[in-house]
Design a protein around this motif. Sequence first.
Motif, mmCIF file in Angstrom:
data_model
loop_
_atom_site.group_PDB
_atom_site.id
_atom_site.type_symbol
_atom_site.label_atom_id
_atom_site.label_comp_id
_atom_site.label_asym_id
_atom_site.label_seq_id
_atom_site.Cartn_x
_atom_site.Cartn_y
_atom_site.Cartn_z
ATOM 1 N N ALA A 78 -22.106 -6.281 -33.619
ATOM 2 C CA ALA A 78 -23.543 -6.116 -33.470
ATOM 3 C C ALA A 78 -23.921 -4.888 -34.275
ATOM 4 O O ALA A 78 -23.413 -3.806 -34.031
ATOM 5 C CB ALA A 78 -23.898 -5.905 -32.007
ATOM 6 N N THR A 79 -24.742 -5.064 -35.255
ATOM 7 C CA THR A 79 -25.164 -3.935 -36.064
ATOM 8 C C THR A 79 -26.586 -4.151 -36.513
ATOM 9 O O THR A 79 -27.006 -5.292 -36.747
ATOM 10 C CB THR A 79 -24.242 -3.722 -37.284
ATOM 11 N N SER A 80 -27.331 -3.079 -36.584
ATOM 12 C CA SER A 80 -28.692 -3.189 -37.102
ATOM 13 C C SER A 80 -28.702 -2.905 -38.596
ATOM 14 O O SER A 80 -29.739 -2.870 -39.218
ATOM 15 C CB SER A 80 -29.587 -2.182 -36.371
ATOM 16 N N LYS A 81 -27.502 -2.689 -39.145
ATOM 17 C CA LYS A 81 -27.464 -2.177 -40.514
ATOM 18 C C LYS A 81 -27.172 -3.231 -41.578
ATOM 19 O O LYS A 81 -27.245 -2.964 -42.750
ATOM 20 C CB LYS A 81 -26.449 -1.039 -40.594
ATOM 21 N N ARG A 97 -20.094 -2.005 -40.041
ATOM 22 C CA ARG A 97 -19.307 -3.133 -39.570
ATOM 23 C C ARG A 97 -19.646 -3.523 -38.139
ATOM 24 O O ARG A 97 -19.208 -4.531 -37.636
ATOM 25 C CB ARG A 97 -17.817 -2.821 -39.703
ATOM 26 N N GLY A 98 -20.418 -2.658 -37.513
ATOM 27 C CA GLY A 98 -20.864 -2.976 -36.165
ATOM 28 C C GLY A 98 -19.743 -3.130 -35.162
ATOM 29 O O GLY A 98 -19.806 -3.979 -34.282
ATOM 30 N N GLU A 99 -18.696 -2.323 -35.274
ATOM 31 C CA GLU A 99 -17.624 -2.460 -34.293
ATOM 32 C C GLU A 99 -17.204 -1.151 -33.660
ATOM 33 O O GLU A 99 -16.380 -1.144 -32.751
ATOM 34 C CB GLU A 99 -16.413 -3.169 -34.896
#
Length: 589
Positions: A78-81, A97-99
């Motif tokens: 999950a990432t907003s990037k 990488r949202g981790e």
Amino acid sequence: MSSIINVLDETVINRIAAGEVVERPSSVVKELIENAIDAGSTYISIDIENGGKKLIRIRDNGIGMSNDDAFLALERHATSKLKSEKDLIGVATMGFRGEALASIASVSRLRLVTKDEREPQGMDILVEGGSLKKADRIGAGRGTIVEVRNLFFNAPVRAKFLKNRTVESGHIHELVLRIALANISIGFKYSEDGRIKIESPPVNSVLDRIASMFSRDVRQNLIAVDHSLQTMRVHGFVAKPPYARSTMRSTLTFVNRRPVKDRLVNAALNRAFTGLMERGRYPLAVLFIEVSPEDVDVNVHPQKNEVRFLNPTSVADLINQGVSQALYDSPYTTVANPGPFTRESQKLPQEKPIRKFTAKHLQESVFPEVKPVESGIAVSTTNSQAKVDLTQSTAYSDLGIIGRIPDSFIVLHDGEDIIFLDQHAAHERLVFDSLLQARNFRNDIQSQNLLLPKVVSLSPVEAQSIRSHKEILASSGIIFEDFGPNDILIKACPQWIAEADTEDVIRDLAGTIMETGMKPDPESLVIEIFKTLACKASVKETTPIQTEEIKALLKALDANRSPRVCPHGRPLTVKIPLTEIRRRLGRSS
Ligand code: ADP
Ligand code: MG
């Protein structure tokens, strides 16, 4: 037949991923600070307890998260990037990488408190070993707090690999220092077990940031670097060679504002300091290297400390040239007035005699800002002897000349100490520098033709070494021709060699080449040749020199960039404090 393949559940996946992202407390701190920076914070505070093993707390005043996003953020990928694959090109944010959060939460007790502008209330979430324990709405200001407690509480094997408090907090301290230098418009506060170690408001220049983090003594002895080569630029500051450190921790380098620890970068920087520092010392430096993003791969190392350059040779040249030039342009200047004692020194017990700062002191302080290095720091003198003196604050020419011990050292004093100066080493320093300078800026060393060319007979190996380095020797002013199988004919050489014993010099050079010739780097061979030449050309310890000559020598040392060590890295002076002499003479004070 039943399936033997299990789909791994989310918690297990996160714990495996944690192995990559979370190596030790400092990697947690790194991920969390990067998130805070990405969130547009202008103030970030970091508190750790027990080297980060017990607690890591990061507070920021960034955009925060909505109540829903707070839950999402703790999920893997999950990432907003990043929204799609094409965003991967030209990634500007630190994490993508949202981790990180999910991985950290899977191996700790993580509390996330966050609120964004639109929500009336914030969200307070507790996750233990990856499972949600509690979630409440909470009154909070905009921004985010992440608390990570008991890292690796559910991963005992990993926990076992953690080092003690000092080592782990050392890593974190260094990391925060680097990040703070790379992000000067953000204010940082960092504390270990309740003790503030870094406190620096947002500032406008790197120098201001350095000023808030390093001791004044270091600050006053910085040299600015700014150099461009093709489309690349290196800028920042290096401390004068006497302020070199015994560890690489104060070599703070950045590529496109990312902190790096790169072998190529460090080697190029060290090369610029060759012959200026004692052996085993590392430059104190804050250097920013800017290259266009397509010329560098920053994702080589998972911790993103190493980088790969498309054109490593030019990057090395950029750094080496930039720093060398800055060092040459800036002769050693003295700290005129060391100023009043610091808080640090006033806290020390009264009965300990006050003594000037020594080299040993420098080695002991891991971080420049932890122990201010201004003179006036008290040191116990119980086992004191003469001290090597690398950062003496008085100019050489301000020292009183006592005289010279026949066949030995020059003796000076500064009112508090007796100082022994090694005239040979001092002269060597000056000759070596003039050789280097000639090479770097004029590319030829003044050489004079011998009226009578001189034949030097060598052994076959010596002849071979000398002959195969004809060009390097020519650039050092030594011009020769082959003369018979093992002899050479010297036609020209620098004047000061002509005065010395030419044969002796050539044999020594052959020895130097044989010893260093194995190394592939021709640059280090030149340096070794210069050291040999400087040694040969310098006055011997036993050569009598007059007071006027001593004065000239002291003056020349003051104009030199590294007047505290000889090219081999040996100190030029030792001092014996008068307090020591008093003590030995049985005087009480
Ligand atoms: P990444 O940084 O790679 O996106 P993380 O797991 O570190 O992955 O964070 C997940 C998401 O949580 C981020 O994309 C961001 O939207 C949000 N986030 C994390 N930390 C913060 C913070 N300090 N302030 C605001 N949002 C945050
Ligand atoms: Mg992140």
